[in-house]
Every structure is written in structure tokens, then in C-alpha cells.
Design an enzyme around this catalytic site. Structure first.
Site, mmCIF file in Angstrom:
data_model
loop_
_atom_site.group_PDB
_atom_site.id
_atom_site.type_symbol
_atom_site.label_atom_id
_atom_site.label_comp_id
_atom_site.label_asym_id
_atom_site.label_seq_id
_atom_site.Cartn_x
_atom_site.Cartn_y
_atom_site.Cartn_z
ATOM 1 N N ASP A 149 19.146 53.987 38.811
ATOM 2 C CA ASP A 149 19.013 53.079 37.667
ATOM 3 C C ASP A 149 20.403 52.679 37.195
ATOM 4 O O ASP A 149 20.951 53.251 36.272
ATOM 5 C CB ASP A 149 18.239 53.784 36.543
ATOM 6 C CG ASP A 149 17.975 52.853 35.365
ATOM 7 O OD1 ASP A 149 17.753 51.652 35.600
ATOM 8 O OD2 ASP A 149 18.001 53.318 34.220
ATOM 9 N N ILE A 150 20.947 51.675 37.871
ATOM 10 C CA ILE A 150 22.292 51.207 37.539
ATOM 11 C C ILE A 150 22.111 49.855 36.871
ATOM 12 O O ILE A 150 21.697 48.903 37.517
ATOM 13 C CB ILE A 150 23.120 51.053 38.835
ATOM 14 C CG1 ILE A 150 23.160 52.385 39.576
ATOM 15 C CG2 ILE A 150 24.475 50.418 38.558
ATOM 16 C CD1 ILE A 150 24.447 53.055 39.787
ATOM 17 N N GLU A 151 22.334 49.790 35.591
ATOM 18 C CA GLU A 151 22.134 48.503 34.910
ATOM 19 C C GLU A 151 23.479 48.006 34.397
ATOM 20 O O GLU A 151 23.680 47.850 33.213
ATOM 21 C CB GLU A 151 21.093 48.661 33.795
ATOM 22 C CG GLU A 151 19.753 49.188 34.329
ATOM 23 C CD GLU A 151 18.644 49.221 33.289
ATOM 24 O OE1 GLU A 151 18.686 48.433 32.338
ATOM 25 O OE2 GLU A 151 17.724 50.056 33.426
ATOM 26 N N GLN A 152 24.398 47.825 35.329
ATOM 27 C CA GLN A 152 25.757 47.442 34.934
ATOM 28 C C GLN A 152 26.096 46.032 35.398
ATOM 29 O O GLN A 152 25.509 45.516 36.331
ATOM 30 C CB GLN A 152 26.755 48.441 35.545
ATOM 31 C CG GLN A 152 26.568 49.856 35.012
ATOM 32 C CD GLN A 152 27.251 50.898 35.891
ATOM 33 O OE1 GLN A 152 28.332 50.672 36.406
ATOM 34 N NE2 GLN A 152 26.608 52.033 36.065
ATOM 35 N N MET A 173 11.720 45.872 36.616
ATOM 36 C CA MET A 173 11.596 46.119 35.173
ATOM 37 C C MET A 173 11.133 44.830 34.485
ATOM 38 O O MET A 173 11.929 44.095 33.904
ATOM 39 C CB MET A 173 12.932 46.612 34.615
ATOM 40 C CG MET A 173 13.406 47.918 35.272
ATOM 41 S SD MET A 173 14.967 48.522 34.583
ATOM 42 C CE MET A 173 16.142 47.448 35.413
#
Ligand SMILES: *[C@@H]1O[C@H](CO)[C@@H](O)[C@H](O)[C@H]1NC(C)=O
Ligand SMILES: *[C@@H]1O[C@H](CO)[C@@H](O)[C@H](O)[C@H]1NC(C)=O
Length: 368
Positions: free
Chosen positions: A127-130, A193
Site C-alpha cells: 500500500d504505497i500511496e505516494q 480503491m
């Protein structure tokens, strides 16, 4: 992050490592067979996020294929999930600047694999939301990370699962440009998502659903159009909504919010905060002015209420009706499955009204 470890931290770290080393090899389950990783795959994936606590005992285990544990590791959950044939996976997140270097990337991957093995887990949800710019060093490093992580997990834990969380549509989030096809092709599947869709599309000065039906579906059509196999896509639905404070509320349900231009957008973000489904049903609906309303265009429910200080609120959320419509699309489009953020948004109390609402939310995940 990034600061040098003090001697106290070093001692704590040493103590922790010792404990982990001593603890390795001891299966915490009553039946040691339950420490074996799950290797068989079910055709329809129901991917659940757990954020901690013990309410997982009351999830609908007849449906769950994978639990991503975003709370503290709970060995009891692992044993229970395995007894139901469900996978339990780690959460993976790291600042991307730390994995641009291939050796550092390998070290982090090896650490995750070792952690999963030690905890008898079945994979990882990355879960990398960068923010990432197209063709930047981070862009390539992220694609490589997912590819290498999948390879390492599949080799070290046979049958394990590596997944990656992606936004509701490719290239729809400001400065979050990833190689989505490369990522989806190399891992087992991506979790889409499909929520918070307003915060990114905020342009109309009109409030809307967390995950409007058409817009949500358009996201999947986009992923498929850029070359992602529908079987690599799991639909994520929200089990929470947004509560917005209105400056005014008209009879035809237009909640007006402050119009302050922000970085070229005509409106500022409205004042809103997330509310779990259980709180909407227990606290907001009973106070609402006219019960649950339905927006035909967005195919989503909403409620309106007045707070004790006299301000009107509009609350947008998803319920069994809106979720069933999306689940029907999952089946029609041949997606891999469905899941939600997150399972603890429902009430697992003894209250019979809440029990019925909770059961209906789980039931809505089944494509009819
Ligand atoms: C995405 O990643 C794949 C696999 O590494 C690669 O073949 C492809 O060229 C990449 N595409 C872009 C646009 O960077
Ligand atoms: C939603 O999509 C359908 C099919 O593309 C279209 O006919 C309909 O007008 C759309 N509805 C809204 C509210 O955009």
C-alpha cells in the site's frame, strides 16, 4: 525516521530481535497444521482489510479469501483464518526514496519475506500511496519493487499472494503516476480503491458520493483499456462515508459549501470527515431530517441532519443497495473479486438492528 538510533533504541531493538529469534519456530496455533500457508486459490476473491481489535471473530468467514492485517499482528487471527482456508497478509509500505537503490530494495523485500514466514503469513499487500512522476527513478523502482517482491514471496512461501493497492482510476490522482500495467501484470492482482473519488475530482462545487456508480465503473473500464486483465482487478468498496457541513441546504438537497478558489480549482475542499457505516446507521440516520435518501444519478444513498449548533450536514455513504449494484458489475465484467476498506466499519455488537445491518453489508458483496 532517518535519525540515528540512540543507545536506548539500540537496546530495545536488540531485545526485540532476541525475542523474535527465540519465538521463531513456535507455532502459536493449537493445531500446528494451521501454521502452514494457504496454497489453494479460490475463484472469487473477497479481500478484507482488518485494522485491529478482536471484532474479526464476527466477520463473515464463509466469504473471506484474504485478510490484510493493517492493525497489530494477531496470531489468533492467523490461526483462525487458516482454519477457514483464508490467507492473512502483511501490510507493506516504505518511503519510495528508500528503495530506489536496488540493494536497499532487496534488503527490504527480504525483511518482509522473513517477517511473513516468522508470523506464518501468506503474502503481502503493498500500500504505497505516494507521489511519483512518470519516468522518474521512483517510478521504475516501484515497478521493480512489485515484481521482485512477488518473485521473492512466490519462491519462499509457495502459494503466497502479493497484491498492490491502486487508486480508483489510473492517472486520476494528482501526481500519483505509476506503471499500473507493469505492476498489475507482475503481482497476483491489484486492489482498486474505489472510494474518496470526490476529493480528487473536486471541481463542481457540488457534493457527491464517496464512490458514484458511473465514475467507479469508468475507473475499471480505464484499467482494462490500458491492458490490465479483469482477472487482475479486485474491486474495493467503501464501508464508510463522508459527513459534510453545509453553509446552506436547499429543498432540492443541494448542500452549498464555501467557494474559495484553490490552485485553479473553482472550489476549496468542503469541510468533511469520514464516518464508518456503523456510526451512520446508529447515530446519523436516527437524527436525519427525512431518512435515507437516494441519488438516482450517482446510485448512492445520503442523509441530511441538523447539528446542535444549527448547521446542516449532508452525509454520503454506501449501503447494501449501492454495493450490490457494484458487485453485479464485478460479475458482469469478470473481475477477480471484491473487497472493502475496511471490515471494522461495521458494528459487531449484540444489538439486533446492528446485526441485521452488518449481515446485509456482507451479503451485498455476493454478486447476484
Ligand atoms: C511498465 O513495466 C513493464 C514491466 O516492467 C515494462 O515492460 C513497460 O515498458 C513499462 N511501461 C512503462 C510505460 O513504463
Ligand atoms: C452512466 O453511464 C451510462 C452508460 O454509459 C449512461 O447511459 C448514463 O447516462 C450515465 N449516467 C450518468 C448520471 O452519468
Amino acid at each position: 525516521m532517518g535519525r540515528l538510533l540512540g543507545s536506548r533504541d539500540t537496546h530495545l531493538l536488540a531485545a526485540l530481535l532476541l525475542r523474535l529469534w527465540l519465538g521463531s519456530g513456535t507455532c502459536p496455533c493449537e493445531n500446528p497444521v494451521l501454521c502452514n500457508p494457504i496454497s489453494e486459490s479460490r475463484e472469487f476473491e473477497v479481500f478484507v482489510f482488518d485494522v485491529g481489535g478482536k471484532t474479526w471473530k464476527l466477520y463473515d468467514w464463509s466469504q473471506i479469501t484474504t485478510v490484510a492485517t493493517f492493525g497489530k499482528y494477531d496470531p489468533e487471527l492467523m490461526c483462525y483464518a487458516h482454519s477457514k482456508g483464508s490467507r492473512v497478509v502483511l501490510k507493506g509500505d516504505i518511503p519510495l526514496k528508500k528503495i530506489v537503490n536496488p540493494a536497499a530494495r532487496t534488503a527490504w523485500i527480504n525483511h518482509q519475506v522473513a517477517l511473513a514466514k516468522r508470523q506464518y503469513m501468506d503474502g503481502i499487500n503493498i500500500d504505497i500511496e505516494q507521489q511519483v512522476k512518470k519516468y522518474s527513478a521512483k517510478y521504475y523502482a516501484l515497478t521493480a519493487l512489485v515484481e521482485e517482491m512477488t518473485e521473492a514471496f512466490h519462491k519462499e512461501i509457495p502459494g503466497s499472494q502479493v497484491t498492490f493497492d491502486v487508486p480508483w482510476c489510473p492517472e486520476c490522482i494528482y501526481k500519483r503516476v505509476y506503471n499500473y500495467t507493469g505492476i498489475a501484470n507482475s503481482c497476483d492482482f491489484v486492489f482498486v480503491m474505489s472510494y474518496d473519488e470526490q476529493s480528487q475530482m473536486w471541481s463542481r462545487c457540488i457534493l457527491g458520493a464517496n464512490a458514484p456508480y458511473n465514475q467507479t465503473l469508468a475507473g475499471y473500464d480505464n484499467y482494462i483499456r490500458i491492458g490490465i486483465n479483469p482477472k487482475k482487478l479486485v474491486m474495493g468498496v467503501p464501508w464508510y462515508g463522508y459527513d459534510y457541513t453545509c453553509r446552506g441546504l436547499s429543498k432540492d438537497h443541494v448542500c452549498s459549501v464555501a467557494k474559495i478558489p484553490f490552485r485553479g480549482a473553482p472550489c476549496s475542499d468542503p469541510v468533511g470527515h469520514q464516518v464508518p457505516y456503523k456510526a451512520i446507521m446508529k447515530q446519523i440516520v436516527p437524527r436525519s431530517l427525512s431518512g435515507i435518501l437516494w441519488d438516482k444519478e450517482q446510485k448512492a444513498p445520503y442523509v441530511e441532519y441538523k447539528d446542535p449548533w444549527g448547521a446542516f450536514h449532508q452525509v454520503w455513504f454506501d449501503d447494501p443497495r449501492s454495493i450490490s449494484l457494484k458487485a453485479a458489475y464485478v460479475k458482469k465484467r469478470g473481475l477477480r473479486g471484491i473487497g472493502m476498506w475496511h471490515a471494522d466499519c461495521l458494528s459487531y455488537s449484540g444489538d439486533s438492528a446492528a446485526q441485521g445491518q452488518t449481515a446485509a453489508m456482507w451479503e451485498a458483496l455476493k454478486p447476484k
